[in-house]
Design a protein around this motif. Structure first.
Motif, PDB file in Angstrom:
ATOM      1  N   PRO A  84       5.127  -9.097 -10.451  1.00 15.71           N
ATOM      2  CA  PRO A  84       4.211  -9.942  -9.662  1.00 15.71           C
ATOM      3  C   PRO A  84       4.171  -9.595  -8.184  1.00 15.71           C
ATOM      4  N   PHE A  85       5.170  -8.837  -7.712  1.00 20.13           N
ATOM      5  CA  PHE A  85       5.216  -8.509  -6.289  1.00 20.13           C
ATOM      6  C   PHE A  85       4.544  -7.173  -5.961  1.00 20.13           C
ATOM      7  N   ASP A  86       4.134  -6.386  -6.972  1.00 19.25           N
ATOM      8  CA  ASP A  86       3.573  -5.061  -6.699  1.00 19.25           C
ATOM      9  C   ASP A  86       2.402  -5.124  -5.719  1.00 19.25           C
ATOM     10  N   ALA A  87       1.419  -5.950  -6.034  1.00 13.68           N
ATOM     11  CA  ALA A  87       0.229  -6.034  -5.180  1.00 13.68           C
ATOM     12  C   ALA A  87       0.555  -6.642  -3.823  1.00 13.68           C
ATOM     13  N   ILE A  88       1.451  -7.629  -3.824  1.00 18.18           N
ATOM     14  CA  ILE A  88       1.793  -8.316  -2.575  1.00 18.18           C
ATOM     15  C   ILE A  88       2.483  -7.362  -1.605  1.00 18.18           C
ATOM     16  N   VAL A  89       3.486  -6.614  -2.117  1.00 20.31           N
ATOM     17  CA  VAL A  89       4.228  -5.690  -1.252  1.00 20.31           C
ATOM     18  C   VAL A  89       3.318  -4.561  -0.781  1.00 20.31           C
ATOM     19  N   THR A  90       2.440  -4.093  -1.660  1.00 26.50           N
ATOM     20  CA  THR A  90       1.501  -3.035  -1.258  1.00 26.50           C
ATOM     21  C   THR A  90       0.628  -3.502  -0.097  1.00 26.50           C
ATOM     22  N   ASP A 141       9.307   0.735  -5.314  1.00 27.55           N
ATOM     23  CA  ASP A 141       8.165   1.477  -5.849  1.00 27.55           C
ATOM     24  C   ASP A 141       7.122   1.765  -4.766  1.00 27.55           C
ATOM     25  N   VAL A 142       6.890   0.802  -3.893  1.00 28.88           N
ATOM     26  CA  VAL A 142       5.917   1.012  -2.817  1.00 28.88           C
ATOM     27  C   VAL A 142       6.463   2.021  -1.803  1.00 28.88           C
ATOM     28  N   GLU A 143       7.767   1.967  -1.549  1.00 29.64           N
ATOM     29  CA  GLU A 143       8.375   2.963  -0.661  1.00 29.64           C
ATOM     30  C   GLU A 143       8.216   4.363  -1.250  1.00 29.64           C
ATOM     31  N   ALA A 144       8.440   4.496  -2.556  1.00 30.98           N
ATOM     32  CA  ALA A 144       8.259   5.789  -3.222  1.00 30.98           C
ATOM     33  C   ALA A 144       6.813   6.257  -3.089  1.00 30.98           C
ATOM     34  N   ARG A 145       5.876   5.347  -3.282  1.00 33.41           N
ATOM     35  CA  ARG A 145       4.460   5.705  -3.161  1.00 33.41           C
ATOM     36  C   ARG A 145       4.144   6.208  -1.755  1.00 33.41           C
ATOM     37  N   ALA A 146       4.668   5.508  -0.757  1.00 33.77           N
ATOM     38  CA  ALA A 146       4.397   5.894   0.630  1.00 33.77           C
ATOM     39  C   ALA A 146       4.921   7.295   0.922  1.00 33.77           C
ATOM     40  N   ILE A 147       6.151   7.563   0.499  1.00 30.73           N
ATOM     41  CA  ILE A 147       6.771   8.871   0.770  1.00 30.73           C
ATOM     42  C   ILE A 147       6.036   9.980   0.027  1.00 30.73           C
ATOM     43  N   ARG A 148       5.683   9.736  -1.227  1.00 33.38           N
ATOM     44  CA  ARG A 148       5.021  10.766  -2.026  1.00 33.38           C
ATOM     45  C   ARG A 148       3.624  11.064  -1.477  1.00 33.38           C
TER      46      ARG A 148
END
Length: 708
Positions: free
Chosen positions: A237-243, A300-307
């Motif tokens: 539930p936090f994926d969209a919020i953290v993004t 997961d969002v940190e990984a997305r940002a770095i990648r």
């Protein structure tokens, strides 16, 4: 129901059997190749509450009974796993771990047990094959099959699953694991093999991997198991919020310079979210989301940002894809030790020390194979302070043993032979700072410290780690990866070697394989970085020092006739003990007649060498010896010209003047020079003091005074 699949493979029969042994396990197979047999069982269990990782455990054990041997030592039962067993457990683990679905957190255990060993076919590859086969028939969502092969290079040709005899003469020991479509794991060591030939070896291995995967597919079909479908957990539930709230802030945090500064900036972003959604005392939100959900989404969002940054051409520390971090090399940084070095690459640093010893310091290695002595050891230590953490100090873990073995085998091909350098060598690498690829920093530091110790290596060795970020068909290959590029990236490809070629190679992946194109590009990119590193190493020390440290033992080697070993040892060890005590040295005698002399000083070693040569050499007619009178008779004197070797100097040969009695010239214990004038058929030695004096230009003053 018993199921067997068999196939001729590399000239020997390979069989995989299931349904007969360990029927209560989720999956169990018996793999036989030649007369080597390995039992591999796979078992799953419910997840442990609260874990956010995949708890896969792989264990490999070699029972000594498999080779018809008893365990060494007082306890005749196997204890803690040996280094070889730990390294093989890692080989099993590394290719199968990426093939479980993301988010799968159930317990999975793979256990391999060697039941029989024929001294010809290594069981480690069979254990890797058996692990895949057991998982394929177990009720787990394993995305196999995969397989592994070993490749040797003998007389210019590649050999798959080589025998021990072939490996002994091979300049390559390469293990490759993969699926039918791609390569998953590589671990290999070579005698400076060039990149093109190494690529060919990897592709040769993959061709045979496809065959082994087909054998497993036949087994799966006969067993009748259907693939296990994995039901992914509900969306976080936090994926969209953290993004929405944190993605841009995380990107900004990654602009900060320095490992810890970036980590602190990133943590501040996470703490802000934690405070917003979980103020003090709150453990879950109204809709049931937990702190763990928030942390997972943030990761997961940190990984997305770095990648995304990396694929966009922007690395975390601002370097280009092929750039090395700043490199610094120093030698002779410590007093007293036999060799030392400090190697720094960015925020990764190794302090390396070398100790030189005698053959008595060799490590004895016991196992399924014949016992042997290791004259080169490299130990790798990774203390918690190197990454700014606190944790208990325990013995070396699997990671430390694995990294040490990789560095050790990468450096070993350039070491001198025991004939040219009869020392036992131990290198210790202490990682004092770490931000990526400390094992390859160890390779560089070990090279520097060995050269500082005066070890005549044939070529300096350097190592580098290459990373990968891949999304679909788009990818970028990264030279000299830092910790976060390893953690959030897809590949850690370590390559060590000299200017001539590769000595060590290790590939670990987080994805389900890489292509030949990526492998070749990686090897080429690593070579450029390696040559840069070698230039830095040679700028610190051009060549190995001419002499070893004065604090190291001084060694000399000589060879004697093996039939004379008993003469050197003496009755009850009397002779060799006397030489050691009188010269202050230590002697080691090999079965082939090689004698190694160790002492604190060069003069002591030379003295011991002279005594050994005098004791063991053949008595030569015409040679002058310095002897000791052992007994006096009416007809002459017996003179000991070498330990345990007497000759007769007749009264007529004692002097060039008239000798009334032997006692006028010598008595027991006197030293005199004598020349060997004959050795008869019964090996009796005839000596002449008179001839020795003539040849040496001396006169017999005592005889002259008697005549007057």
């Amino acid at each position: 129901m018993k199921v067997v699949v068999e196939r001729e493979f590399a000239g020997r029969k390979l069989s995989i059997t299931t349904g007969e042994i360990a029927k209560q396990a989720d999956g169990c197979v018996l793999v036989q190749y030649g007369e080597t047999v390995v039992l591999v069982a796979a078992q799953s269990g419910p997840p442990r509450p609260g874990i956010d990782f995949f708890p896969l455990t792989c264990d490999y054990r070699e029972r000594m009974a498999a080779a018809g041997k008893f365990p060494g030592g007082f306890l005749k039962r196997e204890g803690r796993p040996t280094t070889r067993e730990i390294l093989t457990s890692r080989l099993i683990d590394r290719p199968i771990r990426p093939l479980f679905p993301k988010g799968y957190h159930e317990e999975v255990q793979v256990m391999a047990n060697v039941l029989a060993f024929d001294h010809e076919n290594d069981p480690d590859i069979l254990a890797m094959l058996g692990a895949s086969a057991a998982l394929c028939i177990a009720p787990v969502p394993f995305q196999g099959p995969i397989a592994a092969v070993r490749v040797a290079h003998v007389d210019g040709e590649f050999a798959v699953l080589p025998t021990q005899e072939q490996l002994d003469v091979s300049d390559l020991d390469l293990i490759v694991s993969g699926s039918k479509d791609s390569v998953l794991m590589i671990e290999g060591f070579a005698a400076q093999m060039d990149e093109e030939r190494m690529s060919e070896a990897i592709m040769f291995a993959h061709k045979h991997i496809k065959t082994l995967c087909e054998i497993q597919e036949e087994l799966i079909e006969k067993v009748g198991n259907s693939p296990v479908e994995y039901e992914a957990p509900p969306a976080n539930p936090f994926d969209a919020i953290v993004t929405e709230k944190a993605l841009d802030k995380i990107r900004a945090a990654k602009e900060v310079s320095g490992k810890h500064a970036q980590a602190d900036a990133t943590k501040a972003v996470r703490d802000e979210l934690m405070e917003e959604f979980f103020p003090e005392g709150v453990e879950e939100t109204a809709d049931g989301a937990t702190i763990g959900d928030l942390k997972k989404a943030f990761h997961d969002v940190e990984a997305r940002a770095i990648r995304e940054m990396t694929l966009g051409g922007k690395r975390l520390d601002g370097r280009g894809p092929t750039d090395l971090r700043a490199v610094s090399c120093e030698v002779q940084i410590l007093p007293r030790v036999h060799g030392s070095a400090l190697f720094t690459r960015g925020e990764t640093q190794s302090v390396s020390t070398v100790t030189l010893g005698t053959t008595r310091d060799e490590q004895r290695v016991d196992g399924l194979f014949d016992d042997y002595g290791k004259r080169f050891m490299l130990d790798y230590n990774f203390p918690s302070y190197s990454v700014g953490e606190c944790r208990p100090i325990r013995g070396p873990g699997r990671r430390e043993i694995g990294h040490g073995a990789l560095a050790e085998r990468s450096v070993k091909p350039v070491l001198p032979s025991s004939e040219n350098f009869p020392y036992t060598m131990r290198v210790i690498s202490d990682i004092t700072e770490s931000n990526g690829s400390s094992s390859m920093a160890t390779v560089c530091a070990a090279t520097l410290s060995l050269m500082d110790a005066g070890v005549p290596i044939s070529q300096p060795v350097a190592g580098i780690s290459i990373g990968l970020v891949k999304e679909g068909d788009e990818y970028v290959i990264l030279t000299d990866i830092i910790g976060n590029e390893d953690h959030f990236g897809d590949m850690d490809f370590k390559i060590a070697g000299t200017q001539k070629g590769i000595t060590g190679i290790q590939l670990d992946l987080k994805i389900d394989g890489i292509s030949e194109k990526i492998i070749r590009e990686t090897l080429a990119q690593a070579k450029e970085a390696r040559l840069d590193l070698l230039r830095s190493i040679l700028s610190a020390i051009r060549r190995p020092r001419e002499a070893i440290s004065s604090f190291a033992p001084q060694l000399l080697q000589t060879s004697i006739d093996p039939s004379k070993i008993g003469l050197l040892i003496g009755p009850g060890g009397k002779t060799i003990r006397a030489i050691q005590e009188e010269t202050g040295t230590t002697l080691d005698v090999g079965e082939d007649g090689t004698v190694t002399i160790a002492g604190a000083g060069g003069s002591q070693v030379e003295d011991a060498l002279a005594r050994i040569e005098a004791l063991t050499e053949e008595i030569k007619v015409g040679k002058i010896y310095s002897g000791t009178v052992s007994s006096v008779k009416d007809f002459g004197a017996f003179v000991e010209i070498a330990p345990g070797k007497d000759g007769l100097c007749h009264i007529s040969e004692l002097s060039d003047g008239y000798v009334k009695s032997v006692g006028e010239v010598c008595k027991e214990g006197d030293k005199m020079h004598v020349k060997v004038i004959a050795v008869d058929d019964q090996n009796r030695v005839k000596l002449s003091r008179k001839a020795a004096m003539v040849e040496m230009g001396e006169s017999d003053e005592k005889a002259e005074s008697d005549e007057s």
